[in-house]
Motif scaffolding. Structure first.
Motif, PDB file in Angstrom:
ATOM      1  N   GLN A 139      34.257  29.760  38.421  1.00 31.34           N
ATOM      2  CA  GLN A 139      35.756  28.871  39.201  1.00 31.34           C
ATOM      3  C   GLN A 139      35.796  28.027  39.722  1.00 31.34           C
ATOM      4  N   PRO A 183      43.894  34.028  30.795  1.00 31.37           N
ATOM      5  CA  PRO A 183      43.277  33.618  32.486  1.00 31.37           C
ATOM      6  C   PRO A 183      42.594  34.581  33.405  1.00 31.37           C
ATOM      7  N   THR A 189      41.347  35.610  36.200  1.00 25.74           N
ATOM      8  CA  THR A 189      41.066  35.709  37.718  1.00 25.74           C
ATOM      9  C   THR A 189      40.178  35.776  37.958  1.00 25.74           C
ATOM     10  N   ALA A 190      39.786  36.084  40.178  1.00 22.42           N
ATOM     11  CA  ALA A 190      38.682  36.641  40.686  1.00 22.42           C
ATOM     12  C   ALA A 190      38.170  37.807  40.039  1.00 22.42           C
ATOM     13  N   GLU A 191      39.314  39.123  40.145  1.00 28.79           N
ATOM     14  CA  GLU A 191      39.277  39.938  40.020  1.00 28.79           C
ATOM     15  C   GLU A 191      39.078  40.363  38.737  1.00 28.79           C
TER      16      GLU A 191
END
Length: 342
Positions: A313, A322, A324-326
């Motif tokens: 990231q 996209p 995302t961190a999750e």
């Protein structure tokens, strides 16, 4: 770039050097492929200026510097890189700073010989970039050189090539011609790899696989890579995970994540693989052929995931969905355990 393709084409090596006007070539290989380097040196005759046989995976900067010094000391006017992605990558590292032309003789399905992409690893971080100076001037594809590639290495190397084509299909700079090449490359490799696993000496299957690798490598060179390659560079550069096996393990998880957002790529892969469930097909096909199925098998541990996430990231990169961190933690956790969601 000029390409010579076909069984026995290694015998054209001196001719390729003459075409380029090269008279003092440094032959590169890994320690394990020194005998191939010696064979290349014999074919080059008095145009061989020396050998450097210490190429290593992920191209550590200290190895690149040693090879550049050897090239300077030999007064080399070019290099012959004979071997897999490690050796081709070393040739590129020399070309990057010296401009010396490279003749590439691939013995695996890595595809690096078809790209202007270079990579260097220093202090646990792998840097990559694009520079036309590193694109080999000539590529000699001889399927006979791949017959000795062990079946398990052939399988992971083949899935590494398939990964190039998969990401090319949903790249932001994809084109109809590149997409056609990607689909055909996947189809060729998917058909050839089970035959190679059953009979590593099958020259017809080896030829089909090398043709597929050529197509997939060309796709890699023509488009922008996404999440899959970003993760593989991190896992290789920081944790020294084996390059081709890492590609093989990750591919089903990244396709499961990205393909719902890329219907055209999904349709192309359905045609190439003759399946409606691409992630599970890739996972089953690779493990049925003896490839590892989890990152933990390759040496990654759960505490390592934080560093992977941080690096993944840190810089933006193209991806059809996209990241995302999750979502990324979930993807990596499943890949670590080898648990592809149903």
């Amino acid at each position: 770039m000029r390409v010579a393709f076909g069984a026995g084409s290694l015998r054209q090596l001196r001719e390729e050097a003459d075409r380029l006007g090269l008279r003092r070539l440094l032959v590169l290989s890994t320690p394990g492929q020194r005998s191939l380097a010696e064979q290349a040196a014999t074919l080059l005759g008095d145009t061989c200026a020396g050998m450097f046989t210490e190429a290593r995976m992920h191209v550590p900067t200290q190895v690149a510097e040693a090879a550049r010094a050897t090239a300077r000391d030999a007064d080399a006017d070019g290099c012959v890189a004979i071997g897999g992605g490690s050796t081709v990558g070393l040739g590129k590292a020399i070309a990057l700073t010296t401009g010396l032309p490279v003749i590439s003789v691939p013995t695996t399905y890595a595809g690096s010989e078809m790209t202007p992409v270079w990579g260097l690893t220093e202090n646990g971080r792998k840097r990559t970039g694009r520079d036309p100076a590193v694109l080999p001037r000539s590529v000699v594809y001889d399927p006979e050189l791949t017959v000795g590639l062990p079946a398990h290495v052939s399988i992971t190397s083949g899935f590494n090539a398939i990964a190039h084509a998969v990401e090319a299909l949903y790249a932001p700079d994809a084109s109809p011609i590149v997409s056609m090449m990607a689909e055909e490359g996947v189809r060729s490799l998917a058909a050839a790899l089970p035959v190679i696993a059953a009979d590593p000496g099958d020259l017809g299957a080896r030829t089909d696989a090398l043709r597929g690798a050529w197509l997939c490598g060309a796709c890699l060179g023509a488009t922008t890579m996404s999440l899959h390659h970003k993760l593989c560079h991190i896992l290789g550069g920081t944790f020294d995970l084996p390059h081709a096996a890492t590609h093989t393990v990750l591919l089903p998880y990244v396709t499961a994540f990205n393909l719902p957002s890329t219907p055209a790529a999904e349709q192309a892969l359905r045609r190439a693989l003759t399946t409606d469930d691409i992630p599970h097909h890739l996972a089953r096909a690779s493990t049925d052929l003896g490839a590892p199925c989890s990152l933990s098998e390759l040496g990654l541990t759960a505490p390592d995931l934080d560093e992977v996430l941080t690096q993944a990231q840190a810089q933006p990169y193209a991806n059809p969905r996209p990241v995302t961190a999750e979502a990324l933690r979930s993807l990596l956790t499943h890949a670590l355990k080898g648990t592809l969601a149903p």
